[in-house]
Structures are given as C-alpha cells and as structure tokens.
Motif scaffolding. Structure first.
Motif, short mmCIF file in Angstrom:
data_model
loop_
_atom_site.label_atom_id
_atom_site.label_comp_id
_atom_site.label_asym_id
_atom_site.label_seq_id
_atom_site.Cartn_x
_atom_site.Cartn_y
_atom_site.Cartn_z
N ALA A 415 37.60 28.25 50.73
CA ALA A 415 37.53 29.54 50.05
C ALA A 415 36.09 29.90 49.70
O ALA A 415 35.27 29.03 49.38
CB ALA A 415 38.37 29.51 48.78
N THR A 416 35.79 31.19 49.75
CA THR A 416 34.55 31.73 49.20
C THR A 416 34.90 32.37 47.86
O THR A 416 35.79 33.22 47.80
CB THR A 416 33.92 32.76 50.14
N VAL A 417 34.20 31.95 46.80
CA VAL A 417 34.54 32.41 45.45
C VAL A 417 33.27 32.92 44.77
O VAL A 417 32.26 32.22 44.70
CB VAL A 417 35.17 31.28 44.61
N TYR A 418 33.35 34.14 44.26
CA TYR A 418 32.28 34.71 43.45
C TYR A 418 32.81 35.03 42.06
O TYR A 418 33.88 35.63 41.92
CB TYR A 418 31.73 36.00 44.08
N GLN A 419 32.07 34.61 41.04
CA GLN A 419 32.38 34.99 39.67
C GLN A 419 31.65 36.29 39.36
O GLN A 419 30.45 36.43 39.63
CB GLN A 419 31.93 33.90 38.70
N ILE A 420 32.38 37.29 38.81
CA ILE A 420 31.78 38.60 38.58
C ILE A 420 31.75 38.99 37.10
O ILE A 420 31.04 39.95 36.74
CB ILE A 420 32.51 39.71 39.37
N ALA A 421 32.47 38.27 36.23
CA ALA A 421 32.48 38.64 34.81
C ALA A 421 32.90 37.46 33.97
O ALA A 421 33.65 36.59 34.43
CB ALA A 421 33.41 39.83 34.56
N VAL A 422 32.42 37.44 32.73
CA VAL A 422 32.87 36.48 31.72
C VAL A 422 33.16 37.25 30.45
O VAL A 422 32.41 38.16 30.06
CB VAL A 422 31.79 35.40 31.47
N ASP A 423 34.27 36.91 29.83
CA ASP A 423 34.67 37.52 28.55
C ASP A 423 34.71 39.05 28.63
O ASP A 423 34.33 39.76 27.70
CB ASP A 423 33.78 37.05 27.41
N LEU A 432 27.93 32.94 43.20
CA LEU A 432 28.71 32.08 44.09
C LEU A 432 29.02 30.77 43.38
O LEU A 432 28.10 30.10 42.88
CB LEU A 432 27.92 31.82 45.37
N ILE A 433 30.30 30.39 43.31
CA ILE A 433 30.69 29.17 42.59
C ILE A 433 31.64 28.34 43.43
O ILE A 433 32.32 28.85 44.33
CB ILE A 433 31.36 29.50 41.23
N GLU A 434 31.70 27.05 43.13
CA GLU A 434 32.69 26.15 43.72
C GLU A 434 33.66 25.64 42.66
O GLU A 434 34.78 25.23 42.99
CB GLU A 434 31.99 24.97 44.40
N ARG A 443 37.43 34.37 29.06
CA ARG A 443 38.03 35.00 30.23
C ARG A 443 37.02 34.96 31.37
O ARG A 443 35.81 34.89 31.12
CB ARG A 443 38.40 36.47 29.97
N SER A 444 37.51 35.00 32.57
CA SER A 444 36.62 35.01 33.73
C SER A 444 37.27 35.81 34.86
O SER A 444 38.46 35.66 35.13
CB SER A 444 36.33 33.58 34.21
N ASP A 445 36.49 36.68 35.48
CA ASP A 445 36.94 37.43 36.65
C ASP A 445 36.25 36.86 37.88
O ASP A 445 35.02 36.68 37.88
CB ASP A 445 36.59 38.91 36.52
N ILE A 446 37.03 36.59 38.93
CA ILE A 446 36.46 36.06 40.16
C ILE A 446 37.01 36.84 41.35
O ILE A 446 38.06 37.48 41.27
CB ILE A 446 36.77 34.55 40.35
N LEU A 447 36.29 36.79 42.45
CA LEU A 447 36.73 37.30 43.75
C LEU A 447 36.89 36.10 44.67
O LEU A 447 36.01 35.23 44.73
CB LEU A 447 35.73 38.28 44.33
N ILE A 448 38.00 36.03 45.39
CA ILE A 448 38.27 34.88 46.25
C ILE A 448 38.74 35.38 47.62
O ILE A 448 39.49 36.35 47.72
CB ILE A 448 39.32 33.93 45.62
N GLN A 449 38.26 34.70 48.69
CA GLN A 449 38.59 35.09 50.05
C GLN A 449 38.62 33.86 50.96
O GLN A 449 37.80 32.94 50.80
CB GLN A 449 37.56 36.09 50.59
N PHE A 450 39.57 33.85 51.91
CA PHE A 450 39.60 32.85 52.98
C PHE A 450 39.24 33.55 54.29
O PHE A 450 39.46 34.75 54.45
CB PHE A 450 40.99 32.21 53.08
N PRO A 451 38.68 32.80 55.25
CA PRO A 451 38.25 33.43 56.52
C PRO A 451 39.41 34.14 57.23
O PRO A 451 40.58 33.74 57.10
CB PRO A 451 37.73 32.24 57.34
N ALA A 452 39.08 35.18 57.98
CA ALA A 452 40.10 35.99 58.67
C ALA A 452 40.90 35.17 59.66
O ALA A 452 42.07 35.47 59.93
CB ALA A 452 39.44 37.18 59.35
N GLY A 453 40.32 34.11 60.21
CA GLY A 453 41.04 33.31 61.21
C GLY A 453 41.68 32.06 60.63
O GLY A 453 42.12 31.19 61.39
N PHE A 454 41.77 31.98 59.31
CA PHE A 454 42.24 30.74 58.67
C PHE A 454 43.66 30.92 58.13
O PHE A 454 43.99 31.96 57.57
CB PHE A 454 41.30 30.36 57.52
N LYS A 455 44.50 29.88 58.33
CA LYS A 455 45.84 29.87 57.73
C LYS A 455 46.14 28.47 57.21
O LYS A 455 45.65 27.47 57.72
CB LYS A 455 46.90 30.30 58.75
#
Length: 660
Positions: A415-423, A432-434, A443-455
């Motif tokens: 996964a690719t994970v970006y944190q965009i907000a806290v509290d 970019l976080i792991e 509280r924490s807001d994150i964006l998460i994505q897996f590659p288009a060819g991944f299952k």
C-alpha cells in the motif's frame, strides 16, 4: 459472641464469588498507559460496518441522543453497556445493530458545514441508582451451608466487622436463614482512628481530619439481579458510597455513574456552548447548541465529559464522530474524489472493558479491576474486513476514542499511504508514512491506495507498539514498517479485488486546502521567556494511603483557576510528565507542536492532543481566538481525568471589554 452469631448466621454457600481482594489504590492499575491496542482473542474477521450518518440541512442539524443501557453479544460474551440510541426527524435508531446482527456499541456520525448550527438534546435514561461499588456475586441457588473457610477474605472482613444485619424491614440482628440473603443490608462500624475513603480501605485520617475518626459507617446492600455473564439471577453485594462534590477528597473519587453530559472534542466554539461543567441527571434532558463560525473542516468527535464517570462511559462505547465538511477548489480534485462517499471510510477505534463474570461495568472499581481492555473495536466490529479496488484511493478518517491504550498501525507493504491531517486540521502537504501512531483522543486522516494491477484476498493492517516520536518524525528508521515483527496482531484486513480504477493519489508535493490556521511565530508570543508550565504527575498523598493524580502538583479543584488567558494572545507552554505517559488535551483552541522530545518539529504540527512522558516533553504554541469563558485541560487517559488529573482554565476578554 455477637460477631460469631452473625458469621455463622450468614455462612451461606458463597460459591462462584468473584471478589476483588484489594480495593486500595496503593498499586493503581491504570497509572500507566498501554502502549499497544490489543486485538480481541479469537476474533474472526467480519465485514466492515459503516456507521449511519446524519447530515445538516439548510445549515441545521438537530439530534436527540438517549443515554441508556443495552445488551450486546460481544465476541461471545453477553454484556450490558451504557450506550447511545438516537432520534432524528422522528425516526429512532439503536446504536447496537448493524447489517450482520448485533455488534459492539456505536453512535451516529454528524456531518455539518463550517458555519452550521448543531443541536444535540441529551436524554439521560440511565437507572437512578444509589452511589455504590460492586463487590461480589453469590450464587442464589445452593443446597448446603458453607463453613467460614469457604468465605472470601473480603466477605469475612465485612461480616466480622458487622454491627447490624437487616433483612428487608426486619429488626436488626435477624439471624439470616439459608437462602434468605436477598434484601439483606449489612452495616459495619470501623474502629477508632480509621477513616474510610468510599469504602476502599481503612486509612489514617486525611488532612483536616486530625484526631480520632470514630464510627465511620460503611453499608453493604444486597440485591437479586440478573447476571449477564452467566445468564442467571445472582445475589450481588455492593458497598455504598457517600459523595459530596464540594468535598476536596470526594470530587476526585470516581462517582456519578448514572450522570452524563456532552463534549464536542475538537470544536472551536464558545465554552458556554461546549459546557462540560453541566450535569444531566437520570430522567433529565439538556439541550446543547453549537454555532460554528468559519470552522476548520475536519474530523472531530463527541463523548461524555462528566467528571467522575467519563472513563466508565467512554469505555462502554459512548462516542461518535463529527465531520465538518470540506470546501474544495478546482486544484483539489484528487482529494475531492477520494473524499466522496464511495471512497471515504470513517473508523472509530474503541477499547471495550467489562467484567466477564457479571457481563457489565457497574462502577469505576469494576472498570479498574477488569484487567486490560478486552480488545479494540472499529465501528463496533473486531477485525473488520475492508474492501478496496486496485488503483482506488480511499480517504480513511480515524478517530481514537479509546480510554486508555495508545494505537500503532502498520500498513501492508503493497500500500501507498499518505497522512493528510491530524486532529481535524489538514497539513500543508501530505506525509508519506508506513506506520501510524495515535494517542487517546487523536484523530488522523490518511489516503491509501494499492497498485492498479494488484489483487489480494487478504492483507493485514497490524497493531504495533505506539512510538510517540513517530507522530512527528515519520522517516525515523523506528517508524518504518517491520514485517518481521512476530508480535504484531491483525487489527484489520484489506481485500483488494474488483475492476481496477485509475484514481489520482495526492503526494508529498500536493498543496492541501487551507486549514484556516495561521502559523504562530515566536515574535507573536506574549511570554517568550516564561512559558506556561503543565506537568502531569501520579504519586502518593501525604500519608501514602492513596494515589493522587495531579496537574502541577494539584488534584482537580474546580474553584481554583491557575491559568487565566486573554483573547487574542499567543503563548508558549511546556508540557511535561513527572512519571508515566499522559496525553495532554485542552479544550476550545488547538495548538502547534514546536519541539517534541527535544527535537524541532518542522513544519510545526497543529493538534489538540499531545502525548508526553518523562523523556518526551513538548513545547507548544497556542493562540486564543474569539471565545472566552471557563473550560479545562486534562490527561486523556480518562480514568486519570476522573481521579483529578485536570485543571480549570479561563480565557477573558482584553482589559475593558465585558466577559459576560
């Protein structure tokens, strides 16, 4: 002779007694924060449950929240919990059922605009019971007497000190017959030179109670009640509490288990509206109205904040989220798409705690002795299964409403994970976080994505140890994922399946929408060389007879206001802990973390909860904007707050302006 008569008169078959032997606070179980969110033993993955959402219409949202008790089938246990149900537009909903039947507690999500009015009417339907602590359960059905060797140690002490034993309205000293303990009322008199602090243990007289403290009465009522743990009726022995909110020793002893109120955590509103000093007693209702004015968009939450019983109510699952809607510009299209209902996921992390023998938590002592939380739930579900499509970008809004444990999460390496907000406050750019690290209240807001060819049929988000430095220094090697760590537990599963999507992921170069908070500069501070100090400390009282929870050496006293602030000022604070870890939270205004653990935080991070411990102090900058009135700062280990780790704070208007 009288004591012996009473002892054998109540030599009942006390089999299956579940007794807590040491009620003194010499070794307080909840001094230390738990550094890892436990997963329920044996929990099987269940479908993710999306909490129902109520949205403001024409700038208004009005909701009726009912506080009561409900029974849940939780991970194989039948439990009775304090919980919310709610009414909106004439429809009533129960916060304990989902599409897959009965799950753990949850409360509705409120979604409102940054200039909307939110009205919540709290109706307290909790039973109006006397203040008492549960001691033990006794099996009602029995066939033979028990000798004194079979009595629990605690019950022996109760009986041996008994001066009066009553059954119903019978005269004192009634010889209690076999099977006739129901309705008994046992009264004891403590010997001279002892003082009882709510029936915990005999202790030397506290300050102000010098001399001989004689004839302190403790009462032990007995009731026949349904035991949700065993699904049978059982006799329960309680210890009565006498409580006086005005007494300096009493108000920081957990109490008021049937009272409630409401706090909007993260709201920048007048403290006259977010009034946590209000008590809503059983059978009563109270209106809370919050008028937002150009409020920051973000993820906030709500929970009870009644001093003395906040922890017992939040540990029952009484918490919910508030989402203040984003306002996107044309340049924010990628974030806007990830925030649509099809891709947004709200997650309330809670830590449920209860006595497995009786299937409930009737009082603070039971909460304290019930061991660690039974596990972490997400929207009332243990180990939820999330479903994502390849290439999809989801926005996860995470709320840590747990009352004691910190939270660390490790994401799958795919996964690719970006944190965009806290509290609830957006960063300038994504990080970019792991791994993700949160203290209670964060509280924490994150964006998460897996590659288009991944299952994948099943990837794990794992519960790991919380590391406070990783909240600010995400590139530190300790903050990177470690797949080889064998001590990790799966707290959530992700299934990546379906038709691939081609969604754009914002990255570390993306400029996020403005968060409405202007950076506080050193030149703006009115106390550049003399920061305000806040230190949390847990220690013993003068006689070493009880544990005390303090802010700057003082347990909570609502009549004292050590910090008086001025609207429009900006100040720096130094937040420290004398021992153990404590999440610092202050109401009304957020603050910027400038230095943490001796290291500069760059760029500064806006928050409303910061974890500190003896090796990780924090320097924060705070600006007092618009609102004045009284509110509090406190430790967000809510048991610590209930026991005195809280301080009243006042903001006043500049000199010459009225404060009413």
């Amino acid at each position: 002779m009288k004591k012996n008569l009473l002892l054998f008169g109540i030599s009942l078959p006390l089999l299956f007694m579940a007794l807590f032997e040491n009620t003194c606070y010499g070794q307080h179980e909840m001094i230390n924060i738990l550094k890892k969110a436990d997963v329920l033993d044996g929990a099987k993955p269940q479908p993710f449950f999306k909490i129902p959402e109520l949205e403001a219409k024409d700038g208004l949202l009005e909701v009726h929240l009912y506080v009561g008790e409900k029974v849940y089938n939780f991970n194989g246990d039948s439990i009775k919990m304090r919980t919310y149900t709610y009414e909106h537009l004439g429809e009533t909903y129960s916060g304990n059922t989902g599409p897959n039947g009965v799950i753990g507690p949850w409360a509705p999500t409120f979604r409102i605009g940054k200039n909307d009015r939110l009205t919540v009417i709290i109706h307290n339907e909790l039973p109006d019971s006397s203040e008492r602590n549960y001691l033990c359960s006794i099996k009602k059905e029995f066939t033979k007497k028990m000798n004194s060797e079979s009595l629990s140690k605690k019950f022996k002490l109760i009986i041996q000190d008994a001066s009066i034993v009553k059954v119903g309205t019978d005269t004192p000293d009634t010889l209690i017959k076999i099977g006739n303990l129901e309705g008994a009322y046992i009264e004891t008199i403590v010997k001279d030179s002892s003082w009882i602090i709510h029936g915990r243990v005999p202790c030397p007289c506290p300050p102000g109670k010098k001399g001989s403290c004689t004839k302190v009465y403790i009462d032990y009522p007995v009731f026949l009640e349904y035991n949700y743990g065993t699904k049978t009726n059982a006799l329960r022995i309680y210890q009565d509490m006498t409580h006086d909110d005005g007494d300096e020793h009493d108000h920081n002893i957990p109490h008021g288990f049937s009272r409630t109120n409401l706090h909007m955590h993260g709201f920048h509103v007048s403290p006259f509206q977010d009034d946590i000093f209000r008590n809503v007693d059983p059978t009563y209702s109270s209106y809370y109205t919050y008028d937002l004015e150009d409020h920051t968009s973000g993820t906030m939450w709500y929970h009870p904040h009644i001093h003395g019983s906040t922890s017992i109510q939040v540990a029952s699952g009484m918490s919910g989220a508030v989402i203040i809607k984003d306002e996107f510009g044309p340049e924010d299209e990628a974030l806007k798409q990830a925030s649509l209902p099809a891709h947004e996921r709200l997650m309330i992390f809670n830590q449920i705690r209860y006595d497995t023998i009786i299937g409930e938590t009737p009082d603070f002592n039971t909460l304290e002795r019930s061991g660690d939380p039974k596990g972490t739930t997400i929207n009332g579900v243990a180990v939820p299964k999330m479903i994502m499509r390849p290439g999809e970008v989801q926005r996860w809004r995470l709320v840590h409403s747990g009352f004691r444990s910190t939270l660390g999460l490790q994401f799958p390496e795919e996964a690719t994970v970006y944190q965009i907000a806290v509290d609830g406050i957006l960063f300038e750019k994504p990080r970019l976080i792991e791994t993700l690290h949160m203290a209670p209240g964060n509280r924490s807001d994150i964006l998460i994505q897996f590659p288009a060819g991944f299952k994948s049929k099943g990837l794990a988000v794992e519960s790991i140890d919380y590391l406070p430095m990783c909240e600010y220094f995400e590139t530190d090697p300790l903050c990177l994922a470690d797949p080889a760590n064998s001590k990790q537990e799966d707290i959530m599963q992700i299934i990546v399946a379906g038709k691939p999507m081609n969604m754009e992921m914002p990255d570390s170069t993306t400029i996020l929408p403005d968060n409405n908070h202007e950076t506080i500069t050193y030149d703006e501070l009115v106390n550049q060389d003399r920061p305000r100090l806040t230190q949390f400390y847990v220690g013993n009282n003068e006689d070493s007879t009880a544990t005390v929870f303090t802010v700057n050496g003082e347990a909570y006293d609502g009549s004292k206001i050590p910090d008086v602030l001025v609207v429009g000022d900006a100040e720096q604070w130094k937040i420290t802990s004398g021992n153990a870890g404590h999440p610092y939270h202050i109401h009304v205004n957020p603050f910027q973390i400038r230095i943490f653990g001796g290291k500069k935080v760059d760029p500064p991070m806006w928050k409303d909860v910061v974890y500190v411990d003896p090796t990780h102090p924090a320097i924060i900058y705070a600006r007092y904007v618009k609102y004045w009135g009284d509110f509090v700062l406190h430790c967000h280990i809510l048991a610590h707050e209930d026991e005195g780790m809280m301080q009243r704070v006042r903001i006043v208007r500049p000199k010459g302006e009225p404060n009413d």
